[in-house]
Design an enzyme around this catalytic site. Sequence first.
Site, PDB file in Angstrom:
ATOM      1  N   ARG A  34       9.557  -7.581  16.322  1.00 18.95           N
ATOM      2  CA  ARG A  34       8.870  -6.117  15.771  1.00 18.95           C
ATOM      3  C   ARG A  34       7.282  -6.226  16.396  1.00 18.95           C
ATOM      4  NH1 ARG A  34      11.474  -4.922   9.901  1.00 18.95           N
ATOM      5  NH2 ARG A  34      12.915  -3.586  10.742  1.00 18.95           N
ATOM      6  N   LYS A 181      29.399  -3.723   1.679  1.00 19.30           N
ATOM      7  CA  LYS A 181      29.687  -2.750   0.605  1.00 19.30           C
ATOM      8  C   LYS A 181      30.182  -1.633   1.410  1.00 19.30           C
ATOM      9  CE  LYS A 181      26.643  -3.743  -2.769  1.00 19.30           C
ATOM     10  NZ  LYS A 181      25.677  -3.076  -3.371  1.00 19.30           N
ATOM     11  N   GLY A 335      20.281  -4.669  10.390  1.00 20.91           N
ATOM     12  CA  GLY A 335      19.633  -6.057  10.025  1.00 20.91           C
ATOM     13  C   GLY A 335      20.378  -7.157  10.230  1.00 20.91           C
ATOM     14  N   GLY A 358      18.008   0.789   8.491  1.00 22.38           N
ATOM     15  CA  GLY A 358      18.396   2.251   7.428  1.00 22.38           C
ATOM     16  C   GLY A 358      18.028   3.428   8.559  1.00 22.38           C
TER      17      GLY A 358
HETATM   18  P1  ADP Z   1      24.028  -4.685   8.361  1.00 23.13           P
HETATM   19  O1  ADP Z   1      22.549  -5.418   7.666  1.00 23.13           O
HETATM   20  O2  ADP Z   1      24.249  -5.286   9.444  1.00 23.13           O
HETATM   21  O3  ADP Z   1      24.138  -3.325   8.021  1.00 23.13           O
HETATM   22  P2  ADP Z   1      25.225  -5.465   5.588  1.00 23.13           P
HETATM   23  O4  ADP Z   1      23.981  -5.559   4.863  1.00 23.13           O
HETATM   24  O5  ADP Z   1      26.065  -4.186   5.115  1.00 23.13           O
HETATM   25  O6  ADP Z   1      25.217  -5.401   7.153  1.00 23.13           O
HETATM   26  O7  ADP Z   1      26.206  -6.497   5.203  1.00 23.13           O
HETATM   27  C1  ADP Z   1      25.934  -7.943   5.459  1.00 23.13           C
HETATM   28  C2  ADP Z   1      26.339  -8.963   4.636  1.00 23.13           C
HETATM   29  O8  ADP Z   1      27.848  -8.789   4.581  1.00 23.13           O
HETATM   30  C3  ADP Z   1      26.159 -10.315   5.156  1.00 23.13           C
HETATM   31  O9  ADP Z   1      25.289 -11.245   4.404  1.00 23.13           O
HETATM   32  C4  ADP Z   1      27.759 -11.078   5.173  1.00 23.13           C
HETATM   33  O10 ADP Z   1      27.904 -12.452   4.517  1.00 23.13           O
HETATM   34  C5  ADP Z   1      28.558 -10.311   4.059  1.00 23.13           C
HETATM   35  N1  ADP Z   1      29.785 -10.057   4.507  1.00 23.13           N
HETATM   36  C6  ADP Z   1      30.646  -9.918   5.564  1.00 23.13           C
HETATM   37  N2  ADP Z   1      32.123 -10.136   5.363  1.00 23.13           N
HETATM   38  C7  ADP Z   1      32.035 -10.586   4.295  1.00 23.13           C
HETATM   39  C8  ADP Z   1      32.951 -10.745   3.349  1.00 23.13           C
HETATM   40  N3  ADP Z   1      34.465 -10.848   3.795  1.00 23.13           N
HETATM   41  N4  ADP Z   1      32.945 -11.350   2.045  1.00 23.13           N
HETATM   42  C9  ADP Z   1      31.724 -11.228   1.583  1.00 23.13           C
HETATM   43  N5  ADP Z   1      30.690 -10.705   2.212  1.00 23.13           N
HETATM   44  C10 ADP Z   1      30.803 -10.586   3.204  1.00 23.13           C
HETATM   45 MG    MG Z   2      22.011  -5.782   5.441  1.00 26.55          MG
END
Ligand code: ADP
Ligand code: MG
Length: 377
Positions: A34, A181, A335, A358
């Site tokens: 960054r 989620k 992230g 975001g």
């Molecule tokens: P990003 O930041 O890339 O948008 P998110 O914040 O939505 O992604 O999600 C990332 C998290 O999801 C990670 O910490 C990862 O461990 C978790 N994750 C991925 N697959 C699973 C799973 N099957 N069960 C529980 N947690 C999971």
């Molecule tokens: Mg995330």
Amino acid sequence: MLTMDKYDYRNKRVLLRVDLNVPVSDGKILDDTRINKVLPTINYLLDKQAQIIIITHFGRPKSGYEDKYSVKFLTEELSKKLGIEVSFNQPMEKITLLENIRFNPGETKNDLEFAQNLAKLADYYVNDAFSCCHRAHASITKITEFLPSAAGLLLQEEISNLNNYLNPIKSPAMAIIGGSKVSTKLSLLQNLVKKVDYLVIGGAMANTFLAAQNYDVGNSLVEVELIDTAREILGSKNCQIILPQDVVIAKEIKENAEHHVVDISNILKGYMILDIGGKSIAKISELLKKCQTVIMNGPLGVFEYFPFSLGTTSVAKTIAELTQKGSLTSIAGGGDIVAALSQADLFDQFTYISTAGGAFLEWLEGKSLPGIKVLES
Ligand code: ADP
Ligand code: MG
């Protein structure tokens, strides 16, 4: 978009909003991406003989000053990288960094008076914080009502890359969405099914979709209240939705946990789904060969712990190979996916990786970003 070359900065003061919210542990900067990304804009302004006042936020302070959220530590890093002394909280100097803007509650409230006072410090305003543009905060939006404003080089680069590669999306196109989620990415999924040919759902999000198809997912993370919504998304026309066929299951989330690879119809009692399996990886790889564009957001498994990182890294490797061969345009953002790609050393092999989490998501959802809107000419 209002660009920086509109104004004459000679001996003028410029408020430069950047995002130096770098990951820090034990006082050490873990990743300086960054900081590096905003150096071109700072150098541009220095070159034009502007006096620069840098603003950033850092973490989420609750209200007022908190030692652990002070940004003073960044002055040394900036001075080193720029080869010029950066002062702290001294707006009269050549280049200075102001204390964490979020120590003032007016920032997140988009407060008029706060923005007005901030504006008094300078003659111009430049925004180089694309990752903050989905927030209507005082130093992102309200400030533009009081100063002639422009987009910095990084902000312009992010927007033009996203527009070039994804607006419109060249088909056949695939979106690979993982992460923890469904609820945080629901509108993203609803928008993507209208825009891509293949939607791969992985990560913990997939569990809710598998549950919606009546599979027994054991102890996996499921958002029960979203099962009906998941069914609606599964019914989308014109977009093929790909869920895992096989998964890696374990009883606990830890490095090298005892695990099994099973078909989704054979999930053992007491186990959790923590990654996609080999058959699923092969299926995604096959489909990727047919695609011109891929968008990746969110890891496909618990990538922080081996071997649950393998689904994400295997798919990312295939994407990297096809990108290097020239058959695929690959865009990633968010992230955790950015962390997963750096960890696998694949960062340089995608067509474009957005550093914004975001803001990248909201742009993909088709939302108008308040920070960008105010910079439109
Ligand atoms: P990003 O930041 O890339 O948008 P998110 O914040 O939505 O992604 O999600 C990332 C998290 O999801 C990670 O910490 C990862 O461990 C978790 N994750 C991925 N697959 C699973 C799973 N099957 N069960 C529980 N947690 C999971
Ligand atoms: Mg995330």
